[in-house]
Each structure stands twice: as C-alpha cells, then as structure tokens.
Design an enzyme around this catalytic site. Sequence first.
Site, mmCIF file in Angstrom:
data_model
loop_
_atom_site.group_PDB
_atom_site.id
_atom_site.type_symbol
_atom_site.label_atom_id
_atom_site.label_comp_id
_atom_site.label_asym_id
_atom_site.label_seq_id
_atom_site.Cartn_x
_atom_site.Cartn_y
_atom_site.Cartn_z
ATOM 1 C CE LYS A 172 0.590 -2.809 2.280
ATOM 2 N NZ LYS A 172 1.527 -1.682 2.299
HETATM 3 N N1 GLU Z 1 5.164 -2.350 2.121
HETATM 4 C C1 GLU Z 1 5.924 -1.184 1.815
HETATM 5 C C2 GLU Z 1 5.031 0.056 1.844
HETATM 6 O O1 GLU Z 1 3.998 0.070 2.466
HETATM 7 C C3 GLU Z 1 6.734 -1.333 0.535
HETATM 8 C C4 GLU Z 1 5.922 -1.527 -0.708
HETATM 9 C C5 GLU Z 1 6.766 -1.843 -1.936
HETATM 10 O O2 GLU Z 1 7.969 -1.809 -1.863
HETATM 11 O O3 GLU Z 1 6.163 -2.117 -2.971
HETATM 12 O O4 GLU Z 1 5.371 1.076 1.306
#
Ligand code: GLU
Length: 420
Positions: free
Chosen positions: A110
């Site tokens: 993240k």
């Molecule tokens: N931000 C989204 C999540 O928390 C998508 C993450 C992604 O597509 O890599 O799942």
Amino acid sequence: MSASSVSGKEFLESAIKQFEEAADILKLDEGLREFLKIPKRTLIVSIPVKMDDGSIRTFMGVRVQHSSARGPYKGGIRYHPSVTVEEVTALAMLMTWKTAVVDLPYGGAKGGVRCNPKEMSNSELERLTRRYTAMISSIIGPLTDIPAPDVYTDAQTMAWIMDTYSQLKGEPTPAVVTGKPVSLGGSEGRAEATSYGVAVCVRESAKKFDIPLKNAKIVIQGYGNVGSYAAEILHDWGARIIAVSDSKGGILLKDGLNPYKVMEHKKKTGSVVNFADAKNLTNEELLEIECDFLIPAALEGQIHKGNANNIKAKVIVEGANGPTTPEADRILEEKKVKVIPDILANAGGVTVSYLEWVQNLQMFRWTKEEVLKKLEDKIVKAFNDVLNHVEKYRIPFRKAAMVLAVERVADAINSRGIWP
Ligand code: GLU
C-alpha cells in the site's frame, strides 16, 4: 467521508491482532508468525512540490510492501491528510490477505501521501504524483509492485504514475499501475469493480441469510469510488437505497433514493446533503439506521465500541478497508449481526486490477461483459471458499476469511522455503 476514529497505530494493532487470531486457529509456526507480522520493506519519502503560488511544500509519502510470497506486491495509493506509516502498513497487510482470499497471484502493498487533495489544484496534484512516483520508482514495476487507486486517487492519478514511470524507463509500461483510464490500457469495468464485488457479496449473503434482495433496505456510508456505484448497482438489482452519506453528512428517504439523481446532486452541490425530499442526518446517525444491509464505504474505524451496540443492520458488508474495530466485531457477534469482511467484500477492485494487468501484459482487450463475468466468478468462488471455512471452523466470516488467507500465504512460503 468522515474522519477516521482510530489512529494509524490502533489500526495497525488491530490488523496484527486479526492476523494473530487466524494464526492461533491454524497453529502457525512461531517463526512464520513473526515473519508475517512485519512488512518486508517500507520506503518513506519527502516529496517537495512547487505550489501554484510559487511556494514549496514538502509532503510525507510512503510505500509499504508487506509480502510477495504469492506474487508481485499489489495495492493502492491513498492521498489523505491523516495518512501515517502505521496506517499504510496495516493496509498493506490487509492487501496480502485480500489477494490471497480471492486467490490472485499477488502479494500485498500500500502507498500513501499525507496531503489534502481537496485543497490542491490539479496541477499541484500532478506535480506531487509525478515526484512521488519518481521517488518510489526503484521499488515499483510491472513484475515487482503494481500500485492502483485508493482513497482520493483515481484514473487520472494512475495515468500520471504510468507516464512518469514510462518516461523514466524509456519504454511504455502500462502494466506498472492498474485503474488507468481505458484510453491508456485501463480495463473496462475497473471504475465500478469494487462496488460490483460489494454488490455480489450483498446478493450472495442475502441468499445465505434468507433476506430477499428485492426491496432490501440498504444504507451506505461514503459516496465516492465505492459507495456511489454500489448504490447504483444495488438499486438496479431491485434493492432500496434508503440512506447514503459523504464527508459532509447523510440523507435518508425511507421510500428509497434514486442514486443516479443523488450523484447529479452531489456533482452540482459538492455533497449528497440537502437532496430533494430526503431528510438530512449525520454520519453517526446514518450508521444506526435499521436496515438489512449496512455498507460502510468510507474510512477505517467507523464502527467502534462506542456505536456497535446501536447498529440495527442485519448484515454489514465492508466496502471500506478496516471500517470495524475488533471491539466492535465482538459486540456485533454477540448481537448476531453478520459481517462480510473487507478482504472479501471489497476485493472486486483488486480483482479487476488483476484482469487489467493480465490484459496489459498480453496486450489483450476484454469487453466490460467479459470483465464483469470473470469478476463475478472470482468473488462468488471466494465467498464460497470463506463460507466453507465458516462452517468448517464454526467461526464468523472475518475470522474465516483471515484463516483462509493466512493458510494460503503460509502454504506459499512453506513451498518456496526461506532463501538461502
Ligand atoms: N485500493 C484498492 C483496495 O484496497 C484496490 C487495490 C488494487 O487494485 O491494487 O483493494
């Protein structure tokens, strides 16, 4: 979206606690436990940005890579004034479990930048994004770590990341990020993917818990990337959206809101508040409305020990990451409120991210129907896999999803071994 009621530190502690509970059930090896509690790598950067008035401001940015046991790191980037390293670490950990629950060949990561995008111009955001990308470019890549949108970032942000990375590498590299605009190799269906997954989880749990979806009363907190499309899809499937909210407050209409009209109103006025015949209410009041399905689709820590007792929903389907604290989870369990956890309920986003990445790597293009069909199959399969664990271990959905995820990640580590 209303501010988070938990600190980054508390959020990380609860993410670790959830992991430990699953590790206990699985009797996970002590060494493996320590290994999975800590992220593999954390890169913190100070991002200088020339603002429109000529001044220079420096923003804190971070990318946390939790695990790559099952494949390249994967996870979004959020822009928010409350971003902390601890919060992003917890979210990176959740991504490892999420990609494992839906069985995608990814690990978890993240990113975050502490800034307030609502107070920044488009060109300031572009400069911030490009500089942040350059500063993390040594650890991201199409086969190493693939960012995506998260809170207050979108397809435009991803386009800037893709372009900056491609310029630095000297070759077009669309597969370095997902959630791009369709014109740049983004996938059909990505924009509404998380919401579609949420809606499929509502439908599957309606079947499981014998709640008719037709006219089912739905309450949604948050009217951004996840909440607004979830309202539209569920409305189209015959459910009744009785209340929704954003950071400025909520609206309630017992006969049902038309989510498309609510979106028009939000675009015009900047908020869902003061919509036609609906009654205004606070975000706190919204969570306590009697309904069949409550979908928290804003920030973490919204359902906590202070309000969990007042929740009158039959089922909570977590569109956001970490909206329920562990204390609240325990209270909800006693009250027999079912919780379909984030790592299953909102996995639709990363699932279509995966489908986008596969299309980019193979230079394919799938239609929206093809994408949504593949998404639906993956989410239904994951829902049933989790349900099997609910029944096998006689535990609630969150624990079952965590056990399934940790099992899959531990299996991968055990098969690979620790090198050298
Ligand atoms: N931000 C989204 C999540 O928390 C998508 C993450 C992604 O597509 O890599 O799942």
